[in-house]
Design an enzyme around this catalytic site. Structure first.
Site, mmCIF file in Angstrom:
data_model
loop_
_atom_site.group_PDB
_atom_site.id
_atom_site.type_symbol
_atom_site.label_atom_id
_atom_site.label_comp_id
_atom_site.label_asym_id
_atom_site.label_seq_id
_atom_site.Cartn_x
_atom_site.Cartn_y
_atom_site.Cartn_z
ATOM 1 N N ASP A 12 0.941 -1.327 0.110
ATOM 2 C CA ASP A 12 0.020 0.011 0.085
ATOM 3 C C ASP A 12 0.783 1.367 0.069
ATOM 4 O O ASP A 12 0.581 2.277 0.895
ATOM 5 C CB ASP A 12 -1.025 0.115 1.236
ATOM 6 C CG ASP A 12 -2.029 -1.116 1.129
ATOM 7 O OD1 ASP A 12 -1.915 -1.886 0.164
ATOM 8 O OD2 ASP A 12 -2.788 -1.018 2.042
ATOM 9 N N LYS A 110 -7.260 -5.078 -2.864
ATOM 10 C CA LYS A 110 -7.968 -5.606 -1.709
ATOM 11 C C LYS A 110 -8.529 -4.279 -1.174
ATOM 12 O O LYS A 110 -8.499 -2.975 -1.288
ATOM 13 C CB LYS A 110 -7.025 -5.994 -0.638
ATOM 14 C CG LYS A 110 -6.026 -4.769 -0.086
ATOM 15 C CD LYS A 110 -4.941 -5.447 0.595
ATOM 16 C CE LYS A 110 -4.007 -4.583 1.121
ATOM 17 N NZ LYS A 110 -4.707 -3.264 2.081
ATOM 18 N N CYS A 155 -1.797 -2.802 7.778
ATOM 19 C CA CYS A 155 -1.821 -3.531 6.725
ATOM 20 C C CYS A 155 -0.538 -4.560 6.301
ATOM 21 O O CYS A 155 -0.431 -5.644 6.363
ATOM 22 C CB CYS A 155 -1.974 -2.848 5.093
ATOM 23 S SG CYS A 155 -3.774 -2.089 5.018
HETATM 24 C C1 VGL Z 1 -4.501 0.639 5.733
HETATM 25 C C2 VGL Z 1 -6.047 1.688 7.125
HETATM 26 C C3 VGL Z 1 -7.291 1.450 6.226
HETATM 27 C C4 VGL Z 1 -3.196 0.203 5.589
HETATM 28 C C5 VGL Z 1 -5.605 0.639 4.939
HETATM 29 O O1 VGL Z 1 -2.828 0.056 4.212
HETATM 30 O O2 VGL Z 1 -2.586 0.106 6.733
HETATM 31 N N1 VGL Z 1 -4.868 1.144 6.809
HETATM 32 N N2 VGL Z 1 -6.774 0.846 5.060
#
Ligand code: VGL
Ligand code: ZN
Length: 201
Positions: A12, A110, A155
């Protein structure tokens, strides 16, 4: 170069998790040059991309009277409510402009189902709906994973714990992650990764 059993899993590294983004992780952009350099050691690089519909139920905006960072109950358990982030097709959902995305063999998206959040690269937050990444890695003979990216305590943590439970050898490069650190989530993540056998370097 490491051998074909090893892959780099980049979690991410998207605009919304970098300074100026909707869910900015402090220093999130600082890790990009180091991640690009580390890609050079790996024959296989896999990226994940948080990819939510605009009405995703992890967004506080979908819950009357709730503010970001408050909690709610989902059918699968407690869930943090986030600011709207990584909306499919938005600039915020794009990878950081300096991330070397051309090195990716696979980009796994995702969190695309409205009703279920997905922190882990392997399972959605109900802990049972698979993303398919396990099958991809197993069929390619990949047994060792190095994890980097955002955010350490969400994540990256959930991905590392699931990977270790699935039998992969897991290393998390702490210097190439950054944390949200919400109500002790970083300490909890460190303990959870250690319990699962994921090595935090
Ligand atoms: C994430 C919160 C919501 C992350 C993704 O990538 O850690 N955190 N969505
Ligand atoms: Zn998200």
């Amino acid at each position: 170069m490491r051998d074909a059993t090893e892959a780099l899993l980049v979690i991410d590294v998207q605009n919304d998790f970098c300074p100026g983004g909707a869910l900015a992780v402090p220093g999130g952009d600082e890790i990009v040059p180091g991640i690009n350099a580390l890609m050079g050691e790996f024959a296989s690089v896999i990226l994940t991309q948080d990819w939510h519909p605009a009405d995703h139920l992890s967004f506080a905006s979908q819950h009357a009277g709730k503010a970001p960072m408050e909690m709610t109950e989902m059918p699968y358990g407690p869930q943090v409510l986030w600011p709207d982030h990584c909306v499919q097709g938005s600039t915020g959902a794009e990878f950081h402009a300096d991330l070397n995305v051309t090195r990716a063999d696979l980009i796994i998206r995702k969190g695309f189902r409205r009703e279920i959040d997905s922190y882990s690269a392997f399972f959605e937050n109900d802990q049972t709906t698979p993303t398919g990444l396990k099958g991809y890695l197993k069929t390619r003979g990949i047994t060792h994973l190095t994890l980097v990216g955002l955010a350490t305590d969400f994540c990256v943590n959930f991905s590392a714990v699931d990977a270790a439970r699935l039998g992969f050898k897991v290393e998390v490069r702490g210097d190439l992650t950054r944390a949200i650190d919400l109500n002790g989530s970083l300490d909890a993540a460190k303990a959870g990764m250690a319990d699962a056998g994921a090595v935090l370097l």
